[in-house]
Design an enzyme around this catalytic site. Structure first.
Site, PDB file in Angstrom:
ATOM      1  CG  ASP A  40      -1.903  -1.119   1.266  1.00  0.00           C
ATOM      2  OD1 ASP A  40      -2.285  -1.585   0.179  1.00  0.00           O
ATOM      3  OD2 ASP A  40      -2.291  -1.530   2.367  1.00  0.00           O
ATOM      4  CE1 TYR A  65       3.914  -6.338   3.655  1.00  0.00           C
ATOM      5  CE2 TYR A  65       3.102  -8.590   3.487  1.00  0.00           C
ATOM      6  CZ  TYR A  65       3.315  -7.341   2.925  1.00  0.00           C
ATOM      7  OH  TYR A  65       2.915  -7.096   1.630  1.00  0.00           O
TER       8      TYR A  65
END
Length: 307
Positions: free
Chosen positions: A57, A126
């Site tokens: 994002d 992540y």
């Protein structure tokens, strides 16, 4: 056509995410534009198209991202010029020189048979980094660390995140792609306080206390940070940042562990589980199976899954 695997990293702070968008600066847009110039792609012909392991994002970073591209063999060969190196290495050198400083190409290699950067991946890792009130904020880290004024209850946050392990519908924390689902399998999800550790293994000899021990040891920059490591076979849109935001509310005492568990048990998207700020999030690693299993993995993961 030849398929190439590209391993890269980027600082996402100045990008509107990975995916190419008209009039906006994106990672995919920058790389595809550079590739079009290097490969001398005609403006009225098919343009270079990258397929990525996971679309990050706006504002999200990657220390290890993977994508692939199919290129014409003759166009790739033309990259060599006067360089005495394989064509894919020549392309990497040219691309490195053309890209902005916030994108780095680690390696371009010939992709093995059956490789698909997105569908062949086994899992993605992540990390979300937070500096809470337990330790002073280092302003040098502001680009990839979220600053919070509260001291967080790490045990409560981990109790909440334990509910995410396994196969679940994460509809409370994510939105599906068109035709897709929010069902994902989380393998690891844990908050840890980074130990305050020395930058180097040896102690300073120039400053010793009264007992002969070092009076000061230079700490590593990440010392004291809170870091969520989360590993899953794939992630839905905004899933990691929404899970981070919800677990931080638990750590702040604003919500209970039972509230968090309820959101996992009954997938329903609403305002309380929206995504937190992006700068603390980094894609750290993408894992793939052995080469002889790449095609089978890609075929299996394309199927729309259910619980």
């Amino acid at each position: 056509m030849i398929r190439l695997r590209i391993d890269l990293a980027y600082d996402g702070g100045a990008f509107y995410g990975w995916a190419k968008q008209p009039e906006l600066r994106t990672v995919q847009g920058e790389i595809e534009s550079a590739l079009a110039r290097i490969l001398r792609t005609p403006a009225d012909g098919p343009q270079p198209r990258l397929v990525v392991a996971g679309r990050t994002d706006t504002g999200v970073h990657a220390s290890h991202q993977v994508c692939h591209i199919d290129v014409d063999e003759s166009a790739l060969a033309s990259c060599v010029g006067h360089m005495d190196v394989p064509a894919e290495v020549a392309l990497q050198r040219r691309l490195d020189r053309m890209l902005p400083d916030d994108i780095v190409i680690h390696r371009i290699s010939l992709a093995p048979e059956g490789f698909d950067a997105r569908f062949s991946a086994l899992e993605r890792t992540y990390v979300y980094r937070v500096r809470d009130a337990a330790v002073p904020m280092d302003p040098r880290l502001r680009g990839f660390v979220l600053r919070l004024d509260d001291e967080l209850d790490v045990d409560a946050m981990n109790e909440a995140m334990a509910a995410t392990i396994g196969l679940h519908d994460f509809g409370s924390f994510a939105t599906p792609n068109p035709g897709g689902t929010t069902i994902r399998e989380v393998k690891i999800a844990r908050w840890d306080r980074v130990p305050v550790r020395p930058l180097v293994a040896y102690a300073h000899e120039t400053a010793r206390g009264s007992l002969g021990t070092p009076a000061y040891v230079t700490p590593a920059a990440e010392s004291g940070l809170l870091a969520l490591t989360i590993v899953a076979d794939a992630f839905a849109r905004n899933m990691v940042r929404s899970l981070v935001g919800a677990s931080i509310k638990v750590g702040q005492g604003k919500r209970s562990v039972d509230w968090f568990r309820g959101k996992v048990a009954e997938p329903k998207r609403e305002g309380e589980t929206g995504p937190i700020a992006p700068q603390g999030l980094t894609l750290e690693y993408v894992a793939y199976p052995p080469d002889d299993q790449l095609a089978a993995r890609a075929e299996a993961i394309r199927a729309k899954r259910t619980l």
